[in-house]
Scaffold this motif. Sequence first.
Motif, PDB file in Angstrom:
ATOM      1  N   ARG A  76     -14.125  -4.568  -4.081  1.00 18.55           N
ATOM      2  CA  ARG A  76     -15.126  -4.782  -3.831  1.00 18.55           C
ATOM      3  C   ARG A  76     -16.449  -3.736  -4.252  1.00 18.55           C
ATOM      4  O   ARG A  76     -15.933  -2.388  -4.629  1.00 18.55           O
ATOM      5  N   GLY A  77     -17.157  -4.359  -3.989  1.00 20.79           N
ATOM      6  CA  GLY A  77     -18.485  -3.084  -4.278  1.00 20.79           C
ATOM      7  C   GLY A  77     -18.906  -2.780  -3.415  1.00 20.79           C
ATOM      8  O   GLY A  77     -20.201  -2.924  -2.249  1.00 20.79           O
ATOM      9  N   ASP A  78     -18.416  -2.056  -2.258  1.00 20.01           N
ATOM     10  CA  ASP A  78     -18.181  -0.734  -1.605  1.00 20.01           C
ATOM     11  C   ASP A  78     -17.763   0.406  -1.580  1.00 20.01           C
ATOM     12  O   ASP A  78     -17.032   0.742  -2.543  1.00 20.01           O
ATOM     13  N   ASP A  79     -17.951   0.839  -0.506  1.00 21.25           N
ATOM     14  CA  ASP A  79     -17.213   2.233  -0.854  1.00 21.25           C
ATOM     15  C   ASP A  79     -15.871   2.443  -0.165  1.00 21.25           C
ATOM     16  O   ASP A  79     -15.339   3.744  -0.659  1.00 21.25           O
ATOM     17  N   PHE A  80     -15.462   0.731  -0.115  1.00 23.09           N
ATOM     18  CA  PHE A  80     -14.168   0.867   0.004  1.00 23.09           C
ATOM     19  C   PHE A  80     -13.438   0.240  -0.226  1.00 23.09           C
ATOM     20  O   PHE A  80     -12.472  -0.521  -0.484  1.00 23.09           O
ATOM     21  N   ALA A  81     -13.377   0.093  -2.582  1.00 24.15           N
ATOM     22  CA  ALA A  81     -13.039   0.091  -3.081  1.00 24.15           C
ATOM     23  C   ALA A  81     -11.861   0.510  -3.684  1.00 24.15           C
ATOM     24  O   ALA A  81     -11.228   1.137  -2.934  1.00 24.15           O
ATOM     25  N   HIS A  82     -10.954  -0.683  -4.205  1.00 21.23           N
ATOM     26  CA  HIS A  82      -9.123  -1.021  -3.879  1.00 21.23           C
ATOM     27  C   HIS A  82      -8.504  -0.840  -5.615  1.00 21.23           C
ATOM     28  O   HIS A  82      -8.335  -1.354  -5.910  1.00 21.23           O
ATOM     29  N   PRO A  83      -9.026  -0.298  -6.106  1.00 24.33           N
ATOM     30  CA  PRO A  83      -8.376  -0.180  -8.203  1.00 24.33           C
ATOM     31  C   PRO A  83      -7.205   0.271  -8.540  1.00 24.33           C
ATOM     32  O   PRO A  83      -6.791  -1.062  -8.632  1.00 24.33           O
ATOM     33  N   ASP A  84      -6.499   0.868  -7.178  1.00 22.12           N
ATOM     34  CA  ASP A  84      -5.196   1.191  -7.438  1.00 22.12           C
ATOM     35  C   ASP A  84      -4.406   0.699  -6.818  1.00 22.12           C
ATOM     36  O   ASP A  84      -3.554   1.484  -5.602  1.00 22.12           O
ATOM     37  N   LEU A  89      -3.432   1.572  -0.234  1.00 26.67           N
ATOM     38  CA  LEU A  89      -2.658   0.314   0.577  1.00 26.67           C
ATOM     39  C   LEU A  89      -3.767  -0.862   0.951  1.00 26.67           C
ATOM     40  O   LEU A  89      -3.435  -1.848   0.885  1.00 26.67           O
ATOM     41  N   GLY A  90      -4.881  -0.179   0.461  1.00 27.93           N
ATOM     42  CA  GLY A  90      -6.090  -1.282   0.516  1.00 27.93           C
ATOM     43  C   GLY A  90      -5.762  -2.811  -0.226  1.00 27.93           C
ATOM     44  O   GLY A  90      -6.096  -4.091   0.320  1.00 27.93           O
ATOM     45  N   ALA A  91      -5.366  -2.391  -1.163  1.00 21.82           N
ATOM     46  CA  ALA A  91      -5.061  -3.771  -2.663  1.00 21.82           C
ATOM     47  C   ALA A  91      -3.744  -4.313  -2.363  1.00 21.82           C
ATOM     48  O   ALA A  91      -2.774  -3.208  -1.704  1.00 21.82           O
ATOM     49  N   THR A  92      -3.871  -5.760  -1.930  1.00 21.01           N
ATOM     50  CA  THR A  92      -2.540  -5.822  -1.880  1.00 21.01           C
ATOM     51  C   THR A  92      -1.740  -5.630  -3.305  1.00 21.01           C
ATOM     52  O   THR A  92      -2.375  -6.008  -4.276  1.00 21.01           O
ATOM     53  N   PRO A  93      -0.798  -5.362  -2.882  1.00 21.26           N
ATOM     54  CA  PRO A  93       0.906  -4.394  -3.713  1.00 21.26           C
ATOM     55  C   PRO A  93       1.055  -5.118  -4.632  1.00 21.26           C
ATOM     56  O   PRO A  93       0.872  -7.079  -4.608  1.00 21.26           O
ATOM     57  N   ALA A  94       0.904  -5.118  -6.250  1.00 26.08           N
ATOM     58  CA  ALA A  94       1.357  -5.904  -6.504  1.00 26.08           C
ATOM     59  C   ALA A  94       2.706  -6.417  -6.524  1.00 26.08           C
ATOM     60  O   ALA A  94       3.561  -6.165  -6.207  1.00 26.08           O
ATOM     61  N   GLU A 120      -9.320  -2.359   6.824  1.00 24.36           N
ATOM     62  CA  GLU A 120      -8.873  -0.980   5.711  1.00 24.36           C
ATOM     63  C   GLU A 120      -8.941  -0.631   5.438  1.00 24.36           C
ATOM     64  O   GLU A 120      -8.565   0.837   4.188  1.00 24.36           O
ATOM     65  N   ILE A 121      -9.989   0.231   5.779  1.00 21.32           N
ATOM     66  CA  ILE A 121      -9.697   2.196   5.993  1.00 21.32           C
ATOM     67  C   ILE A 121      -9.163   2.597   6.157  1.00 21.32           C
ATOM     68  O   ILE A 121      -8.058   3.939   5.807  1.00 21.32           O
ATOM     69  N   LEU A 122      -8.022   1.736   7.340  1.00 24.21           N
ATOM     70  CA  LEU A 122      -7.628   2.402   8.119  1.00 24.21           C
ATOM     71  C   LEU A 122      -5.984   2.627   6.830  1.00 24.21           C
ATOM     72  O   LEU A 122      -5.351   3.283   6.754  1.00 24.21           O
ATOM     73  N   LEU A 123      -5.836   1.432   6.401  1.00 25.57           N
ATOM     74  CA  LEU A 123      -5.774   1.250   4.601  1.00 25.57           C
ATOM     75  C   LEU A 123      -4.813   2.099   4.297  1.00 25.57           C
ATOM     76  O   LEU A 123      -4.231   3.043   3.594  1.00 25.57           O
ATOM     77  N   SER A 124      -6.195   2.649   3.513  1.00 27.82           N
ATOM     78  CA  SER A 124      -6.492   3.593   2.379  1.00 27.82           C
ATOM     79  C   SER A 124      -6.459   5.216   3.657  1.00 27.82           C
ATOM     80  O   SER A 124      -5.202   5.475   2.478  1.00 27.82           O
ATOM     81  N   GLN A 125      -6.947   5.758   4.415  1.00 23.62           N
ATOM     82  CA  GLN A 125      -6.245   6.670   5.185  1.00 23.62           C
ATOM     83  C   GLN A 125      -4.916   6.483   4.753  1.00 23.62           C
ATOM     84  O   GLN A 125      -3.719   8.263   4.964  1.00 23.62           O
ATOM     85  N   LEU A 126      -3.723   5.358   5.435  1.00 24.03           N
ATOM     86  CA  LEU A 126      -2.707   5.645   5.547  1.00 24.03           C
ATOM     87  C   LEU A 126      -1.725   5.997   4.550  1.00 24.03           C
ATOM     88  O   LEU A 126      -0.899   6.303   4.122  1.00 24.03           O
ATOM     89  N   ILE A 133       2.061   9.552   9.005  1.00 28.24           N
ATOM     90  CA  ILE A 133       0.859   8.182   9.616  1.00 28.24           C
ATOM     91  C   ILE A 133       0.928   7.861  11.518  1.00 28.24           C
ATOM     92  O   ILE A 133       0.260   6.723  11.289  1.00 28.24           O
ATOM     93  N   LEU A 134       1.532   8.058  11.582  1.00 28.37           N
ATOM     94  CA  LEU A 134       1.993   7.306  12.739  1.00 28.37           C
ATOM     95  C   LEU A 134       1.378   7.749  14.265  1.00 28.37           C
ATOM     96  O   LEU A 134       0.949   6.653  14.397  1.00 28.37           O
ATOM     97  N   LEU A 135       0.399   9.211  14.188  1.00 28.56           N
ATOM     98  CA  LEU A 135      -0.129   9.127  15.029  1.00 28.56           C
ATOM     99  C   LEU A 135      -1.719   8.369  14.843  1.00 28.56           C
ATOM    100  O   LEU A 135      -2.311   7.995  15.657  1.00 28.56           O
ATOM    101  N   GLN A 136      -2.405   8.239  13.775  1.00 26.36           N
ATOM    102  CA  GLN A 136      -2.955   7.234  13.498  1.00 26.36           C
ATOM    103  C   GLN A 136      -2.955   6.014  14.017  1.00 26.36           C
ATOM    104  O   GLN A 136      -4.233   5.510  14.501  1.00 26.36           O
ATOM    105  N   LEU A 137      -1.700   5.094  13.644  1.00 28.59           N
ATOM    106  CA  LEU A 137      -1.390   4.494  14.327  1.00 28.59           C
ATOM    107  C   LEU A 137      -0.976   3.920  15.686  1.00 28.59           C
ATOM    108  O   LEU A 137      -1.207   2.898  16.666  1.00 28.59           O
ATOM    109  N   VAL A 138      -0.386   5.184  16.436  1.00 26.98           N
ATOM    110  CA  VAL A 138      -0.514   4.853  17.809  1.00 26.98           C
ATOM    111  C   VAL A 138      -2.547   4.845  18.832  1.00 26.98           C
ATOM    112  O   VAL A 138      -2.463   4.379  19.011  1.00 26.98           O
ATOM    113  N   ALA A 139      -2.593   6.012  17.960  1.00 29.91           N
ATOM    114  CA  ALA A 139      -4.200   6.154  18.463  1.00 29.91           C
ATOM    115  C   ALA A 139      -4.684   4.487  17.970  1.00 29.91           C
ATOM    116  O   ALA A 139      -5.879   3.941  19.426  1.00 29.91           O
TER     117      ALA A 139
END
Length: 259
Positions: A76-84, A89-94, A120-126, A133-139
């Motif tokens: 996408r055309g913003d700071d959270f683009a997900h080409p791969d 994780l932000g892109a839907t897996p092939a 979407e931001i969190l998925l990129s971080q995960l 990743i569990l601490l982020q998810l619990v938070a």
Amino acid sequence: MIDVEFRVVSERREGLLLALGQVIAANGFTLLRHSALNSDEGTVLKMMARGPVEQLLVLEDALGTHAQVRSFESSRGDDFAHPDPRANLGATPARQAAPALARAPAVAPAVALVDSQRIEILLSQLARGYPNILLQLVALERDLPPTQREPTLRYIGHRVGAWVYKRDFALGGQLPLADSVRRIALPAMRQLLQTDLREGALYVRNSPFCHRNSPGECCHFLRGMLGGLLEGQHGAHVHVVESQCRNTGAETCRFEFLT
């Protein structure tokens, strides 16, 4: 509104743009431009579309799980683009010839309720931190309103599970459900938590999602992740049930698999 580019690989070109264009329009997006070419991968179709950001997750899942789509990427055309999708994780897996329904019906309504940009931001971080990743998810769980905890955590879990399956297990052959649990779900879960397999069920000893002052079973992320892992093999025909949970007094959390 958001501009997003989709890259799709399909085994055949005939009718592809029409079919996917209908999906895009049905989700409130407008197709701005497109290009198609033949390659060693197959037919590569690129589409630029514009539409409501709150509907993007639904559209990505619909395109990524379409019967004619073999591989799918979204940027996408913003700071959270997900080409791969293998790196993010932000892109839907092939998907390799995935069934049309790859998301549990109970997850779908959640997309309209949660903060899609935060997800979407969190998925990129995960993706960058996996498997830690569990601490982020619990938070995240603690911040969510009670009515949104289950659908949101299940949705994120499903996305993570589908990504892990595509990254680590997609090249294997088709397996019976019991073998999928043993050879896919069990090793994937062991990357996160202490997990055992007994009589076809998975037992998780130390789920961090228990005892959150909410009634009933509460390991929604784990249930969603298991569903995402197994749908790569069995489509929407497999259902994951948390049949016991430490939150309700059990010694371990148990997950069973039904078809």
